[in-house]
Design an enzyme around this catalytic site. Structure first.
Site, mmCIF file in Angstrom:
data_model
loop_
_atom_site.group_PDB
_atom_site.id
_atom_site.type_symbol
_atom_site.label_atom_id
_atom_site.label_comp_id
_atom_site.label_asym_id
_atom_site.label_seq_id
_atom_site.Cartn_x
_atom_site.Cartn_y
_atom_site.Cartn_z
ATOM 1 N N PRO A 1 15.133 18.129 52.470
ATOM 2 C CG PRO A 1 16.777 18.568 54.094
ATOM 3 C CD PRO A 1 15.283 18.633 53.854
ATOM 4 C CD GLU A 2 19.117 12.271 48.910
ATOM 5 O OE1 GLU A 2 19.599 11.139 48.722
ATOM 6 O OE2 GLU A 2 17.939 12.562 48.599
ATOM 7 C CB SER A 3 21.647 14.200 53.958
ATOM 8 O OG SER A 3 22.532 15.096 53.325
#
Length: 493
Positions: A366-368
């Site tokens: 995931p992105e974050s």
């Protein structure tokens, strides 16, 4: 931001990097390399059909975008990978395009940072490769010389950004009016991710102005003031005053906004150890302080290690895909400096980021993500207990940092596991992101089929994702001198 990511690796990795031992039969390695080349060509063909000479392909609607001033960012960013893959046809197409670019013309504001890492870095890395290990790929040498001239042209267009009281540049600039967006601060990564490309431009042209401008800006980052801007040795805040060069906060992170500053410290030392020993010292201080103060282990998975953020006495237990270059940075630094402790810690960081890929439904990270046991969303408790993290933003926009660190781990250790991790990540990207014309981002890596798709194909798909995936598997690549090999790599950036 590399945002980066990305960083551009004109840096030369020391020949002390361990060359990997072949584990797969040669034909299996070759088939993997061929699959990566096919994916690169698929993305390139779609770009050429629907988007060229614009900046990027919109791979769902089969249209184009111009997020990088309309100069053809995907083409320029793809150059070094096309060279490494020895695709003379694509290299020729890109060189013909670059020769026609007028960097003095755009109707949009220009990002000094993005333009440096994608355009300037793309041209300079292509120039070095075509003057060096890939010199046989282009017969017309005037086309190669043109890359340096266009790099100089671009530097001359951009250099007014440094004309500030401190020398810390504006990032968002108007190249027609020589105006800016009125910002009072610049970011750590934005300010600290210029020096490699601009120094290389000076070294190649003999004009020291470019190096002096970027190194003056960097000087404030190497000797931070006030003391509150450096909470721990080597670890500095995220924003710098354009007026004074002083840090305006003490927020410490390896995430986007700060990331590639640390990446470039070590790469500057590798580029020229005599001139940039101070950069090495600052990287070592940051690396050691991060181990002492930022290293964090999820309560549910104490075997994993991530780097937390720090602000005003408190740790933030969250990280980003962008920060996952950190393992590779430790591996590069540890290898160059012969520091087994830094290599070992780098491998721990690689393993942590690997789990963000291994534990999602798509096998893509995931992105974050976070690991604060007090903040686990109700619908992600099972994921946190099993995986040691929960998803904060499930987006994937074709970022390279995890594959990048897998690549470094494979190059440094020669262990098959890391090569397989690169391959698995590539296969999942090919499975879930591929469209009829290219590759699209995903809205949620932990949803069935990745959720929805973002209609954008970032240029760093060509520059980094495909390059690292290919170099990990390319037959005979292990016999290529390590310094020449990494010269072709664009990293966070």
């Amino acid at each position: 931001m590399h945002l980066p990511s990305l960083s551009v690796a004109l840096a030369l990795v020391s020949s002390s990097l361990a060359l990997p031992q072949a584990v797969l039969p040669e034909n299996d390695v070759s088939s993997r390399a061929a699959a990566v080349k096919e994916a690169f060509s698929h993305a390139w063909d779609g770009y050429m059909k629907y988007a060229f000479p614009h900046d990027e392909l919109l791979p769902v609607s089969n249209s184009y975008g111009d997020s990088r001033n309309g100069w053809g960012a995907s083409a320029v960013d793809a150059l070094s990978t096309a060279i490494v893959m020895r695709n003379a046809t694509i290299v020729s197409q890109i060189l013909d395009h670059i020769a026609k670019i007028d960097y003095s013309k755009t109707s949009d504001m220009v990002s000094l940072f993005e333009t440096t890492i994608r355009y300037l870095g793309g041209m300079l890395s292509g120039y070095d490769l075509l003057k060096g290990p890939a010199a046989d790929l282009v017969e017309d040498r005037t086309k190669v010389d043109m890359l340096l001239q266009q790099s100089k042209n671009l530097g001359d267009v951009l250099k007014f950004a440094f004309d500030t009281p401190s020398g810390v540049p504006y990032n968002n600039i108007n190249i027609t009016s020589h105006g800016n967006d009125g910002a009072t601060t610049n970011g750590l990564a934005v300010t600290g991710t210029l020096v490699l490309e601009w120094t290389r431009l000076s070294d190649l042209t003999g004009d020291q102005e470019y190096a002096k401008l970027s190194q003056r800006a960097e000087s404030y980052l190497l000797a931070p003031q006030p003391s509150s801007g450096e909470p721990f040795p080597g670890l500095v805040g995220s924003a710098i005053s354009i007026q004074t060069g002083q840090f305006t906060n003490g927020f410490v992170s390896w995430n986007g906004g700060s990331d590639s500053f640390y990446e470039y410290l070590m790469k500057m030392y590798v580029y020229d150890p005599k001139r940039f020993a101070t950069y090495k010292d600052r990287w070592v201080a940051a690396a050691e302080s991060s181990i002492d103060h930022l290293a964090s282990n999820p309560a549910s998975r104490p075997d994993l290690t991530f780097l937390a953020t720090y602000n005003k006495g408190s740790l933030g237990l969250s990280s980003q895909h962008l920060a996952c270059f950190d393992g590779g940075s430790y591996l590069l630094g540890g290898t160059v400096l012969d520091r087994a402790d830094l290599i070992d810690f780098g491998l721990k960081l690689v393993d942590g980021c690997a789990e963000t890929y291994h534990q999602t439904l798509t096998g893509i990270g995931p992105e974050s993500f976070g690991w604060d046991e007090k903040s686990v969303p109700a619908d992600q408790k099972e994921l946190y207990e099993r995986a040691g993290f929960y998803v904060q933003s499930g987006a994937y926009i074709l970022r390279p940092e995890v594959i990048e660190s897998f690549y470094y781990a494979y190059r440094v250790t020669g262990k098959k596991q890391y090569r397989d991790w690169v391959w698995n990540a590539f296969e999942n990207i090919n499975k879930y992101c591929r469209t009829e014309s290219g590759f699209a981002g995903l809205t949620n890596v932990n949803a069935v089929n990745g959720g929805g798709r973002y209609d954008n194909q970032e240029s760093f798909l060509f520059a980094e994702v495909m390059k690292y995936a290919y170099l990990t598997h390319a037959p005979g690549m292990s016999s290529m001198p390590a310094a020449a090999e990494d010269k072709a790599n664009k990293s966070r950036g």
